[in-house]
Write a protein that holds these residues in place. Structure first.
Motif, PDB file in Angstrom:
ATOM      1  N   GLN A 113       5.951  64.176  28.304  1.00 26.81           N
ATOM      2  CA  GLN A 113       5.963  62.949  27.522  1.00 26.81           C
ATOM      3  C   GLN A 113       7.169  62.897  26.595  1.00 26.81           C
ATOM      4  O   GLN A 113       7.737  61.832  26.353  1.00 26.81           O
ATOM      5  CB  GLN A 113       4.684  62.809  26.717  1.00 26.81           C
ATOM      6  CG  GLN A 113       4.437  61.409  26.197  1.00 26.81           C
ATOM      7  CD  GLN A 113       4.325  60.396  27.317  1.00 26.81           C
ATOM      8  OE1 GLN A 113       3.387  60.434  28.117  1.00 26.81           O
ATOM      9  NE2 GLN A 113       5.271  59.471  27.409  1.00 26.81           N
ATOM     10  N   MET A 114       7.594  64.052  26.089  1.00 26.56           N
ATOM     11  CA  MET A 114       8.807  64.093  25.272  1.00 26.56           C
ATOM     12  C   MET A 114      10.040  63.800  26.127  1.00 26.56           C
ATOM     13  O   MET A 114      10.983  63.148  25.659  1.00 26.56           O
ATOM     14  CB  MET A 114       8.927  65.438  24.563  1.00 26.56           C
ATOM     15  CG  MET A 114       7.882  65.640  23.474  1.00 26.56           C
ATOM     16  SD  MET A 114       8.100  67.176  22.525  1.00 26.56           S
ATOM     17  CE  MET A 114       9.587  66.798  21.573  1.00 26.56           C
ATOM     18  N   TYR A 115      10.044  64.264  27.363  1.00 23.85           N
ATOM     19  CA  TYR A 115      11.151  63.948  28.277  1.00 23.85           C
ATOM     20  C   TYR A 115      11.290  62.435  28.416  1.00 23.85           C
ATOM     21  O   TYR A 115      12.394  61.880  28.313  1.00 23.85           O
ATOM     22  CB  TYR A 115      10.902  64.601  29.637  1.00 23.85           C
ATOM     23  CG  TYR A 115      11.821  64.107  30.732  1.00 23.85           C
ATOM     24  CD1 TYR A 115      13.101  64.619  30.883  1.00 23.85           C
ATOM     25  CD2 TYR A 115      11.395  63.117  31.623  1.00 23.85           C
ATOM     26  CE1 TYR A 115      13.948  64.157  31.888  1.00 23.85           C
ATOM     27  CE2 TYR A 115      12.226  62.644  32.623  1.00 23.85           C
ATOM     28  CZ  TYR A 115      13.501  63.168  32.756  1.00 23.85           C
ATOM     29  OH  TYR A 115      14.336  62.697  33.745  1.00 23.85           O
ATOM     30  N   ASN A 116      10.164  61.760  28.643  1.00 27.31           N
ATOM     31  CA  ASN A 116      10.198  60.304  28.741  1.00 27.31           C
ATOM     32  C   ASN A 116      10.663  59.666  27.439  1.00 27.31           C
ATOM     33  O   ASN A 116      11.428  58.692  27.441  1.00 27.31           O
ATOM     34  CB  ASN A 116       8.812  59.765  29.101  1.00 27.31           C
ATOM     35  CG  ASN A 116       8.498  59.924  30.571  1.00 27.31           C
ATOM     36  OD1 ASN A 116       9.352  60.283  31.373  1.00 27.31           O
ATOM     37  ND2 ASN A 116       7.252  59.672  30.934  1.00 27.31           N
ATOM     38  N   ALA A 117      10.201  60.207  26.325  1.00 26.25           N
ATOM     39  CA  ALA A 117      10.574  59.651  25.019  1.00 26.25           C
ATOM     40  C   ALA A 117      12.079  59.741  24.789  1.00 26.25           C
ATOM     41  O   ALA A 117      12.690  58.814  24.240  1.00 26.25           O
ATOM     42  CB  ALA A 117       9.821  60.375  23.920  1.00 26.25           C
ATOM     43  N   HIS A 118      12.688  60.840  25.190  1.00 25.37           N
ATOM     44  CA  HIS A 118      14.145  60.973  25.062  1.00 25.37           C
ATOM     45  C   HIS A 118      14.857  59.886  25.867  1.00 25.37           C
ATOM     46  O   HIS A 118      15.870  59.336  25.415  1.00 25.37           O
ATOM     47  CB  HIS A 118      14.601  62.349  25.535  1.00 25.37           C
ATOM     48  CG  HIS A 118      14.191  63.480  24.635  1.00 25.37           C
ATOM     49  ND1 HIS A 118      14.492  63.517  23.292  1.00 25.37           N
ATOM     50  CD2 HIS A 118      13.505  64.627  24.894  1.00 25.37           C
ATOM     51  CE1 HIS A 118      14.020  64.630  22.760  1.00 25.37           C
ATOM     52  NE2 HIS A 118      13.415  65.312  23.714  1.00 25.37           N
ATOM     53  N   ARG A 119      14.329  59.563  27.039  1.00 29.02           N
ATOM     54  CA  ARG A 119      14.947  58.528  27.871  1.00 29.02           C
ATOM     55  C   ARG A 119      14.920  57.179  27.186  1.00 29.02           C
ATOM     56  O   ARG A 119      15.789  56.334  27.428  1.00 29.02           O
ATOM     57  CB  ARG A 119      14.234  58.442  29.225  1.00 29.02           C
ATOM     58  CG  ARG A 119      14.428  59.650  30.128  1.00 29.02           C
ATOM     59  CD  ARG A 119      13.682  59.471  31.447  1.00 29.02           C
ATOM     60  NE  ARG A 119      14.045  58.223  32.091  1.00 29.02           N
ATOM     61  CZ  ARG A 119      13.169  57.332  32.547  1.00 29.02           C
ATOM     62  NH1 ARG A 119      11.875  57.528  32.421  1.00 29.02           N
ATOM     63  NH2 ARG A 119      13.590  56.227  33.126  1.00 29.02           N
ATOM     64  N   PHE A 120      13.937  56.951  26.322  1.00 28.07           N
ATOM     65  CA  PHE A 120      13.820  55.686  25.603  1.00 28.07           C
ATOM     66  C   PHE A 120      14.348  55.790  24.170  1.00 28.07           C
ATOM     67  O   PHE A 120      14.024  54.964  23.322  1.00 28.07           O
ATOM     68  CB  PHE A 120      12.362  55.218  25.605  1.00 28.07           C
ATOM     69  CG  PHE A 120      11.931  54.595  26.903  1.00 28.07           C
ATOM     70  CD1 PHE A 120      11.934  53.214  27.064  1.00 28.07           C
ATOM     71  CD2 PHE A 120      11.550  55.380  27.982  1.00 28.07           C
ATOM     72  CE1 PHE A 120      11.556  52.631  28.261  1.00 28.07           C
ATOM     73  CE2 PHE A 120      11.170  54.808  29.191  1.00 28.07           C
ATOM     74  CZ  PHE A 120      11.170  53.432  29.327  1.00 28.07           C
ATOM     75  N   ASP A 121      15.177  56.825  23.934  1.00 29.97           N
ATOM     76  CA  ASP A 121      15.877  56.986  22.645  1.00 29.97           C
ATOM     77  C   ASP A 121      14.917  57.049  21.463  1.00 29.97           C
ATOM     78  O   ASP A 121      15.190  56.507  20.383  1.00 29.97           O
ATOM     79  CB  ASP A 121      16.895  55.851  22.430  1.00 29.97           C
ATOM     80  CG  ASP A 121      18.009  55.879  23.460  1.00 29.97           C
ATOM     81  OD1 ASP A 121      18.438  56.982  23.830  1.00 29.97           O
ATOM     82  OD2 ASP A 121      18.432  54.802  23.905  1.00 29.97           O
ATOM     83  N   PHE A 122      13.805  57.731  21.639  1.00 29.34           N
ATOM     84  CA  PHE A 122      12.875  57.926  20.526  1.00 29.34           C
ATOM     85  C   PHE A 122      13.468  58.927  19.547  1.00 29.34           C
ATOM     86  O   PHE A 122      14.028  59.949  19.935  1.00 29.34           O
ATOM     87  CB  PHE A 122      11.529  58.434  21.042  1.00 29.34           C
ATOM     88  CG  PHE A 122      10.471  58.542  19.995  1.00 29.34           C
ATOM     89  CD1 PHE A 122       9.816  57.409  19.541  1.00 29.34           C
ATOM     90  CD2 PHE A 122      10.136  59.769  19.459  1.00 29.34           C
ATOM     91  CE1 PHE A 122       8.828  57.504  18.567  1.00 29.34           C
ATOM     92  CE2 PHE A 122       9.152  59.874  18.490  1.00 29.34           C
ATOM     93  CZ  PHE A 122       8.495  58.739  18.038  1.00 29.34           C
TER      94      PHE A 122
END
Length: 213
Positions: free
Chosen positions: A168-177
């Protein structure tokens, strides 16, 4: 075992990590979600949920990542994903299920596609949506980790919580969280990504990872 998966699917990523942590042999069968291969008649006949992951194991096709993870821990109890203590098991489930049910349920690919078409939202609006639901659950997860005073992992070694958190953090990085206010989650991610089981499971290292992605 054969794992039907998509390289960037966070639920597929969960299963790859767990299988690697348990030292189980498996082959990857890529399913291209962008081409809707999961909705083909042959695949749906085996997995009515029409999604990934699907794990061929012990004579049947298994769907729904959390159910598969629980099954793996029961069928292959060596290197457990859940601790022995009842209260510790609750802590793991509280955090892992919070992420899986509150973030993934509203931020998965079918939801994002629906927001864009037919609802007509722009990509900027969709990105804002995505980050909103990340923050809603990541903030209390970080607070709980602070209360627990964790080290590199929630407990002595990575388990179900880390298996759910890192994708989920991997996905969050993709969305510039922005993770600047999440030092404990960031420390866990850093410790996990240094381990071979997580490195082999990473989306960049899959047979269906496009070149240059």
């Amino acid at each position: 075992m054969r794992l039907h998966a998509y390289f960037r699917s966070s639920t597929s990523y969960r299963l790859r990590i767990a299988l690697n942590l348990k030292g189980l042999d498996y082959a990857i069968e890529p399913v291209n979600l962008l081409k809707s291969e999961q909705r083909g008649a042959a695949y749906r006949a085996r997995n009515p949920f029409a999604g990934v992951p699907m794990l061929e194991a012990a004579g049947r096709d298994r769907a729904q990542s959390l159910a598969i993870l629980e099954w793996l821990d029961e069928a292959y109890p060596d290197r457990p994903l859940l601790p022995a203590d009842t209260e510790d098991r609750f802590t793991v489930r509280e955090l892992a299920y919070g992420i899986a049910s509150e973030i993934h349920a509203v931020n998965n690919l079918p939801v994002l596609k629906y927001l864009k078409d037919p609802l007509g939202h722009s990509q900027d609006e969709i990105d804002t949506w995505y980050r909103h639901w990340l923050a809603k659950t990541f903030v209390p997860v970080e607070q709980r980790l602070a209360q627990l005073g964790i080290g590199d992992f929630l407990f002595d070694a990575p388990g179900l919580f880390e298996v759910v958190l890192v994708p989920q953090m991997y996905n969050a990085h993709r969305f510039d969280f922005d993770f600047s206010a999440f030092p404990r989650m960031t420390a866990i991610e850093r410790a996990c990504l240094a381990l071979p089981a997580f490195e082999r499971a990473h989306p960049d290292n899959q047979p269906d990872t496009p070149e240059g992605s």
